[in-house]
Design a protein around this motif. Sequence first.
Motif, PDB file in Angstrom:
ATOM      1  N   GLU A   1       0.817  -1.209   0.000  1.00 53.53           N
ATOM      2  CA  GLU A   1       0.000   0.000   0.000  1.00 53.53           C
ATOM      3  C   GLU A   1       0.854   1.264   0.000  1.00 53.53           C
ATOM      4  OE1 GLU A   1      -0.931  -2.232   2.667  1.00 53.53           O
ATOM      5  OE2 GLU A   1      -2.673  -3.113   1.726  1.00 53.53           O
ATOM      6  N   ASP A   2       2.033   1.220   0.591  1.00 49.91           N
ATOM      7  CA  ASP A   2       2.894   2.401   0.641  1.00 49.91           C
ATOM      8  C   ASP A   2       3.283   2.859  -0.756  1.00 49.91           C
ATOM      9  OD1 ASP A   2       2.851   2.436   3.371  1.00 49.91           O
ATOM     10  OD2 ASP A   2       4.771   1.433   3.604  1.00 49.91           O
ATOM     11  N   ASN A   3       3.263   1.972  -1.723  1.00 46.81           N
ATOM     12  CA  ASN A   3       3.669   2.314  -3.081  1.00 46.81           C
ATOM     13  C   ASN A   3       2.479   2.528  -4.007  1.00 46.81           C
ATOM     14  OD1 ASN A   3       6.386   2.163  -2.442  1.00 46.81           O
ATOM     15  ND2 ASN A   3       6.447  -0.021  -2.815  1.00 46.81           N
ATOM     16  N   GLN A   4       1.272   2.635  -3.455  1.00 48.33           N
ATOM     17  CA  GLN A   4       0.092   2.869  -4.282  1.00 48.33           C
ATOM     18  C   GLN A   4      -0.299   4.338  -4.218  1.00 48.33           C
ATOM     19  OE1 GLN A   4      -2.780  -0.106  -2.908  1.00 48.33           O
ATOM     20  NE2 GLN A   4      -2.413  -1.130  -4.848  1.00 48.33           N
ATOM     21  N   TYR A   5      -0.645   4.865  -5.384  1.00 51.07           N
ATOM     22  CA  TYR A   5      -0.988   6.280  -5.506  1.00 51.07           C
ATOM     23  C   TYR A   5      -2.275   6.448  -6.288  1.00 51.07           C
ATOM     24  CZ  TYR A   5       3.788   7.031  -4.006  1.00 51.07           C
ATOM     25  OH  TYR A   5       4.950   7.026  -3.277  1.00 51.07           O
ATOM     26  N   LEU A   6      -3.145   7.324  -5.797  1.00 48.29           N
ATOM     27  CA  LEU A   6      -4.314   7.738  -6.555  1.00 48.29           C
ATOM     28  C   LEU A   6      -3.837   8.818  -7.515  1.00 48.29           C
ATOM     29  CD1 LEU A   6      -7.430   7.726  -6.975  1.00 48.29           C
ATOM     30  CD2 LEU A   6      -7.468   9.681  -5.411  1.00 48.29           C
ATOM     31  N   THR A   7      -4.096   8.646  -8.807  1.00 48.10           N
ATOM     32  CA  THR A   7      -3.649   9.625  -9.794  1.00 48.10           C
ATOM     33  C   THR A   7      -4.847  10.412 -10.309  1.00 48.10           C
ATOM     34  OG1 THR A   7      -3.770   8.028 -11.612  1.00 48.10           O
ATOM     35  CG2 THR A   7      -1.644   8.255 -10.476  1.00 48.10           C
TER      36      THR A   7
ATOM     37  N   GLY B   1      -0.397   9.552  -2.150  1.00 47.80           N
ATOM     38  CA  GLY B   1      -0.309   8.239  -1.511  1.00 47.80           C
ATOM     39  C   GLY B   1      -1.684   7.744  -1.109  1.00 47.80           C
ATOM     40  N   LEU B   2      -2.027   6.541  -1.509  1.00 46.03           N
ATOM     41  CA  LEU B   2      -3.358   5.990  -1.282  1.00 46.03           C
ATOM     42  C   LEU B   2      -3.726   5.933   0.200  1.00 46.03           C
ATOM     43  CD1 LEU B   2      -5.752   4.905  -2.880  1.00 46.03           C
ATOM     44  CD2 LEU B   2      -4.795   2.623  -2.621  1.00 46.03           C
ATOM     45  N   LEU B   3      -2.752   5.770   1.061  1.00 46.32           N
ATOM     46  CA  LEU B   3      -3.045   5.693   2.494  1.00 46.32           C
ATOM     47  C   LEU B   3      -3.595   7.007   3.045  1.00 46.32           C
ATOM     48  CD1 LEU B   3      -0.041   3.553   3.780  1.00 46.32           C
ATOM     49  CD2 LEU B   3      -2.402   2.828   3.355  1.00 46.32           C
TER      50      LEU B   3
ATOM     51  N   VAL C   1     -11.537  15.013  -3.773  1.00 45.21           N
ATOM     52  CA  VAL C   1     -10.823  13.906  -3.140  1.00 45.21           C
ATOM     53  C   VAL C   1     -10.596  14.298  -1.677  1.00 45.21           C
ATOM     54  CG1 VAL C   1      -8.720  12.512  -3.144  1.00 45.21           C
ATOM     55  CG2 VAL C   1      -9.682  13.318  -5.319  1.00 45.21           C
ATOM     56  N   ILE C   2     -11.156  13.521  -0.775  1.00 49.19           N
ATOM     57  CA  ILE C   2     -10.990  13.789   0.654  1.00 49.19           C
ATOM     58  C   ILE C   2      -9.702  13.096   1.108  1.00 49.19           C
ATOM     59  CG2 ILE C   2     -11.989  13.588   2.964  1.00 49.19           C
ATOM     60  CD1 ILE C   2     -13.645  15.343   1.028  1.00 49.19           C
ATOM     61  N   VAL C   3      -8.767  13.916   1.579  1.00 46.68           N
ATOM     62  CA  VAL C   3      -7.490  13.386   2.049  1.00 46.68           C
ATOM     63  C   VAL C   3      -7.307  13.735   3.513  1.00 46.68           C
ATOM     64  CG1 VAL C   3      -6.373  13.501  -0.213  1.00 46.68           C
ATOM     65  CG2 VAL C   3      -6.180  15.437   1.338  1.00 46.68           C
ATOM     66  N   GLU C   4      -6.520  12.925   4.173  1.00 49.76           N
ATOM     67  CA  GLU C   4      -6.188  13.178   5.564  1.00 49.76           C
ATOM     68  C   GLU C   4      -4.764  13.714   5.617  1.00 49.76           C
ATOM     69  OE1 GLU C   4      -7.254  10.724   9.391  1.00 49.76           O
ATOM     70  OE2 GLU C   4      -5.535   9.820   8.377  1.00 49.76           O
TER      71      GLU C   4
END
Length: 169
Positions: free
Chosen positions: A5-11, A22-24, A79-82
Amino acid sequence: MSTFEDNQYLTFKIGEETFGIGLLNVKEILEYTHVTTVPMMPSFIPGVINLRGNVVPVLDVCDKFFRKKHSPDKRTCIVIVEVPESISGARMDIGLIVESVYEVLSIPSSEIEPPPTFGSRIRVDFLAGMARQASGFILLLNLLRLLTVEELTALEETREEAANAVPAV
């Protein structure tokens, strides 16, 4: 050691560029909705939305990076990000207005380069890195540097004021 998951990105697209987060850090993706204007905020913070009873400030990323307003259309999303740590030390949700969401990509660390020191159309301190792809680069955002200390403080104050103004049900 990084996890998958650390290497997954929403583009997503903003202007002519492809960005990634970063997807997390991504909590959800919403269809564009009305944003309630908040007086005396910078132009790139058009206001807040009510997300299941929570006040969430919204940032127009196109305006922040390119000083151009994006006219929402059917592909526009929030896009809701934390943000990992805000001024108060607590996590904070922020909505990012983006032109369109593409996909989630797994990007190996070996494909990520540091941000350039020159030649980018946006300030490079917003970037965590640049991911090489066959079609060019994906600009990876650094959420901790997306807003200045002053902007984060103003957002937290606005969020608290708006939350206190909502009558209890």
